[in-house]
Design an enzyme around this catalytic site. Sequence first.
Site, short mmCIF file in Angstrom:
data_model
loop_
_atom_site.label_atom_id
_atom_site.label_comp_id
_atom_site.label_asym_id
_atom_site.label_seq_id
_atom_site.Cartn_x
_atom_site.Cartn_y
_atom_site.Cartn_z
N TYR A 130 -0.25 3.62 -13.12
CA TYR A 130 -1.05 4.84 -13.15
C TYR A 130 -0.94 5.62 -14.45
CZ TYR A 130 -2.20 4.05 -8.30
OH TYR A 130 -2.69 3.50 -7.15
N LYS A 178 8.90 -5.86 -6.51
CA LYS A 178 8.41 -7.21 -6.77
C LYS A 178 9.15 -7.77 -7.98
CE LYS A 178 5.49 -10.47 -5.56
NZ LYS A 178 5.32 -11.06 -4.23
N ASP A 211 5.71 -7.41 -0.49
CA ASP A 211 4.76 -8.06 0.44
C ASP A 211 5.39 -8.27 1.81
OD1 ASP A 211 6.16 -9.57 -1.43
OD2 ASP A 211 4.79 -11.27 -1.40
N ASP A 235 1.22 3.80 -3.24
CA ASP A 235 -0.15 4.22 -2.91
C ASP A 235 -0.69 3.35 -1.76
OD1 ASP A 235 -2.65 5.35 -2.96
OD2 ASP A 235 -3.23 4.50 -4.88
N ASP A 239 -1.02 4.25 2.64
CA ASP A 239 -2.25 4.22 3.45
C ASP A 239 -2.04 3.33 4.67
OD1 ASP A 239 -3.53 5.72 1.39
OD2 ASP A 239 -5.44 4.76 1.85
MG MG Z 1 -4.29 6.43 -1.94
#
Ligand code: MG
Length: 341
Positions: A130, A178, A211, A235, A239
């Site tokens: 980001y 990861k 994962d 992020d 969700d």
């Molecule tokens: Mg989001």
Amino acid sequence: MAKHAITLIEGDGIGHEVIRAARTVLEGIQVTGELEFSWLEAHAGWELFERTGNSIPDETLEAVRATEATLFGAATSPSAKVPGFRGAIRHMRRALDLYANVRPAVHHPVPGSRAGVNLVIVRENTEGLYVEQERTYMNGEMAIADTVITRRASQRIGEYAVKLASSRQRKTLHIAHKANVLPMTQGLFLNTARKAATLFPEVSTRDIIIDNCAMQLVTRPEQFDVIVTTNLFGDIISDLTAGLVGGLGIAASANIGDEHAIFESVHGSAPDIAGQGIANPTATILAAVLMLRHIGEAATADRLERAVDTALEHGPRTRDLGGSSSTSEFASTILEAYRGA
Ligand code: MG
Ligand code: NAI
């Protein structure tokens, strides 16, 4: 009576509707309680950019700095690159160094919410992918994005997460990463967070590959307490965890720095339903609950959270949860539950 100065930023789309609903609820609480709010209204987002050419004016950052906390609605980001445009919330997170994005997922009495889920995602909020540094080569045939991981940011997010875990009943921390594929960037995050976690030896700390973490969040979410991870992974899995407990209509988050804090829903500006008065205001009202705790109003926060659960249980709910309530009607339902509690 405790007085609190709060900045309100509506942003775009349903951001207008959910912030107005949350404000109504907070003003209702102020009538019944021992606290008082003064509001500072500030502006940010795509609609502002279209009007003025600036999505995040200095006055808005000043308002956030000048007040005790900020409640933010949602802001639109176009998927295509627009010269001069800066994503409002992403810019504020970096400009104000709000390094911890804290996203609780707790069971609520709504359809599809999984019993036993009580976890918090702690997402690093200032770096990773980001940093928004992308370039194209070969006439657009190849594109590269930088990911930035620093020891400093990994250390402080690790410390934040382990401290949070130590304050919770189960005292369990998962570091999701990861590093098996990206040993330099993800490895630096993992090793630094591991070391930070030793500051609170009573917390049981485990590593988990992201994962596998995603899979286990679906199959056995109740095993998780606090999960700390890098920006993009956080992020995405936050969700997912919102989906475990009833969806984006009720998922709240906090952007916390050492000096400032912004509270918001996890959802975006929902252009598909904006302007219709049907958005679920619960996520923003639960963000206000997190804000109340942050400003030292824990008792009011607990009472408001119970009122939200009562309203969700007895309804009528908003359309995303199978009901027919409007945004403002559901805010009134919450307020009535608060007064009755
Ligand atoms: Mg989001
Ligand atoms: P979104 O979260 O806005 O919407 C996803 C779906 O969930 C839509 O069908 C929407 O109607 C529904 N939904 C979301 N919140 C709801 C609510 N409170 N009540 C009822 N239904 C709700 O995500 P999407 O569509 O991917 O993004 C739309 C815009 O929002 C984009 O420009 C994106 O960049 C921005 N965005 C902004 C965020 C922020 O300000 N923090 C976070 C996520 C997206």
